[in-house]
Scaffold this motif. Structure first.
Motif, PDB file in Angstrom:
ATOM      1  N   ASP A   1       9.422  -9.746  -4.508  1.00  0.00           N
ATOM      2  CA  ASP A   1       9.583  -9.153  -5.829  1.00  0.00           C
ATOM      3  C   ASP A   1      11.047  -8.940  -6.184  1.00  0.00           C
ATOM      4  O   ASP A   1      11.440  -9.096  -7.348  1.00  0.00           O
TER       5      ASP A   1
ATOM      6  N   LYS B   1      12.934 -10.397  -9.553  1.00  0.00           N
ATOM      7  CA  LYS B   1      13.729  -9.606 -10.492  1.00  0.00           C
ATOM      8  C   LYS B   1      15.140 -10.165 -10.641  1.00  0.00           C
ATOM      9  O   LYS B   1      15.684 -10.228 -11.755  1.00  0.00           O
TER      10      LYS B   1
ATOM     11  N   THR C   1      11.633  -6.062 -15.650  1.00  0.00           N
ATOM     12  CA  THR C   1      10.268  -5.541 -15.593  1.00  0.00           C
ATOM     13  C   THR C   1       9.858  -5.077 -16.983  1.00  0.00           C
ATOM     14  O   THR C   1      10.700  -4.691 -17.792  1.00  0.00           O
TER      15      THR C   1
ATOM     16  N   GLU D   1       3.989  -3.474 -15.847  1.00  0.00           N
ATOM     17  CA  GLU D   1       3.941  -4.785 -15.210  1.00  0.00           C
ATOM     18  C   GLU D   1       3.964  -4.633 -13.687  1.00  0.00           C
ATOM     19  O   GLU D   1       4.794  -3.911 -13.131  1.00  0.00           O
TER      20      GLU D   1
ATOM     21  N   ARG E   1       4.778 -10.035 -12.891  1.00  0.00           N
ATOM     22  CA  ARG E   1       6.192 -10.371 -13.048  1.00  0.00           C
ATOM     23  C   ARG E   1       6.464 -11.798 -12.568  1.00  0.00           C
ATOM     24  O   ARG E   1       7.207 -12.553 -13.182  1.00  0.00           O
ATOM     25  N   ARG E   2       5.841 -12.161 -11.463  1.00  0.00           N
ATOM     26  CA  ARG E   2       6.013 -13.526 -10.939  1.00  0.00           C
ATOM     27  C   ARG E   2       5.416 -14.555 -11.901  1.00  0.00           C
ATOM     28  O   ARG E   2       6.007 -15.607 -12.148  1.00  0.00           O
TER      29      ARG E   2
ATOM     30  N   ARG F   1       5.214 -14.171 -15.094  1.00  0.00           N
ATOM     31  CA  ARG F   1       6.116 -14.230 -16.249  1.00  0.00           C
ATOM     32  C   ARG F   1       7.318 -15.114 -15.953  1.00  0.00           C
ATOM     33  O   ARG F   1       7.788 -15.863 -16.815  1.00  0.00           O
TER      34      ARG F   1
END
Length: 484
Positions: A47, A51, A62, A66, A71-72, A74
């Motif tokens: 993660d 980011k 973020t 979420e 997030r991954r 996205r």
């Protein structure tokens, strides 16, 4: 107008006859190609690296609510959009991806569907298309009514929904009540508890009728066949239940033993629901999936993933028609949201941040085709408004206006409470919430006497709402001043 069927639909090969349709088809193909290329991207699973990469390309690291998996996803979407704009096949995302990530492990893959699934989809289309045609015809009739009148009718319906109040509660079992479901005739309430029992109660006296035992672990879901207690034989499948033993059981009303046991889930079954046709059952599970089953052959037809945590509830929507179309499903999850899915595209259409804790149950209102009767005050106001619109009574001199007013009055008389017009959700925050099912707005919040609300249901006659709680009670709610 001839009835719309699956066969007449597929005979029409002119769906690409217009330039607009060709352009829309090209956009869809381009999007599918972009998604195909996106699956080949090397995306980190760490993660912090995700980011960092988002920060490098100028994206927020973020979003509100979420999670790491979102997030991954996205990051994959953003990078695939950049690649599409540049005309590149693929763009490296992380050169330091973990070596233990196999090439196949990070890619989405598909398996060939069964012939049973193909036939089920055909039968779903055969069931839904004529009803969709009737829905469109009804919408054309409704379109003749002035918008103000429709708003008034909706206000009356939702006014009753907003007036629900607690009638009382009763202990239903020695362990928490995980599920409550009204029978289609609204005269029997089925409760499923963690003791493994399904109990049938008389409504509204709440006296016990029968107890069905068969599961070896906590019951999570109970559902009635759409025609049970109406036209369905008591010897046929009238009920389905799911439990912590990972199994589903099909029940008749004349036997204490299940007619069939359906196996396939890898973890606890939380909820079950019949398709409006009565031929299929959907089940939600702690294994983060929901599945579709054939009631007649007892086979699993479809396994669908999508939630990041356990799927606590699953429900078919009646699509706001006089007769159910059943192409939408609402699911509630441990991520505190309600998601609206389209079965045709297998995509989430809308996400509702519904509760402060787990969404344990969802139930759409299903009507008995209850006619709408305008109140006396509403009718008086309508007549006064018609008179005040003009200094003289033109309807006496103008036959067209008289005909139009008569048509509106007839449309009002023919108007019925629509199935799927609103739905109820239950949460571990101790609340039951009522929502409109077209704009997904909150209508009413009902507190209960339990710390966790395990289940909720709405009767088909629009008179009662029931909830089952962790403290072993089931509660009854009804609109104030409405006769039961």
């Amino acid at each position: 107008m001839s009835e719309l069927t699956f066969d007449t639909l597929i005979d029409d090969g002119n769906y690409l006859g217009s330039e607009r349709a060709r352009q829309e088809n090209k956009v869809l193909l381009d999007e599918l190609e972009r998604k195909k290329k996106a699956r080949s991207l090397a995306v980190p699973t760490d993660d912090n690296k995700v980011k960092s990469r988002l920060r490098e390309i100028g994206e927020p690291i973020t979003l509100f609510g979420e999670r790491a998996a979102d997030r991954r996803d996205r990051l994959i979407y953003v990078v695939s959009q950049i690649n599409a704009a540049r005309g590149e096949d693929a763009m490296a995302v992380d050169d330091e991806s973990s070596d233990d990530e196999s090439e196949d492990g990070g890619e989405e893959f598909y398996t060939e569907g069964s012939l049973e699934l193909l036939e089920a989809r055909r039968r779903l289309a055969e069931y839904s298309l004529p009803r969709a045609q009737k829905r469109v015809a009804q919408q054309r009739i409704d379109s003749k009514m002035p918008l103000g009148r429709i708003i008034d009718i909706r206000k009356k319906v939702f006014a009753e929904v907003k007036a629900f109040a607690n009638l009382g509660s009763q202990i239903g079992d020695e362990r928490p009540i995980a599920q409550v479901r009204f029978s289609p005739n609204s005269k029997i309430l089925a409760t499923g508890s963690w003791s493994g029992n399904v109990k049938l109660w008389n409504v509204p006296s709440c006296t016990p009728i029968k107890t069905l035992t068969g599961h070896s672990d906590r019951i999570g879901g109970v559902a009635w066949h759409p025609k049970a207690t109406l036209s369905q034989s008591e010897n046929a499948v009238n009920l389905v239940s799911g439990a912590g033993d990972t199994n589903l059981q099909l029940w008749s009303l004349n036997s204490d033993q299940p007619l069939a046991i359906l196996k396939g889930h890898e973890d606890r079954v939380c909820r079950v629901a019949f398709h409006p046709s009565g031929n299929y059952v959907a089940s939600a599970s702690f294994d983060t999936t929901w599945r579709l089953w054939d009631v007649n052959t007892h086979k699993e037809l479809l396994l669908q993933e999508g939630h990041s945590k356990e799927v606590y509830s699953v429900e078919f929507q009646d699509d706001g028609a006089l007769v159910a179309s059943g192409y939408q499903i609402a699911t509630g999850s441990g991520d505190d949201t309600v998601r609206i899915w389209d079965m045709r595209s297998l995509k989430a259409l809308y996400t509702i941040p519904a509760h402060l804790s787990n969404v344990s149950d969802i139930r759409f209102f299903r009507s008995d085709n209850i006619p709408f009767t305008p109140s006396a005050a509403s009718s008086k106001d309508t007549k006064d408004n018609d008179v005040n619109m003009d200094a003289t009574d033109d309807s006496k001199a103008d036959p067209d206006k008289t005909s139009a007013l008569n048509g509106i009055e007839q449309a009002e008389q023919d108007y019925h409470y629509r199935s799927g017009l609103y739905f109820a959700s239950a949460g571990y925050d101790g609340l039951v919430k009522l929502w409109s099912a077209d704009d997904w707005q909150l209508l009413r919040t009902l507190p209960t006497d339990g710390g966790k609300v395990m289940s909720v249901d709405l009767s088909n006659d629009a008179k009662l709402l029931a909830s089952g709680t962790y403290n072993r009670n089931f509660q009854m709610f009804a609109p104030e001043d409405l006769p039961i």
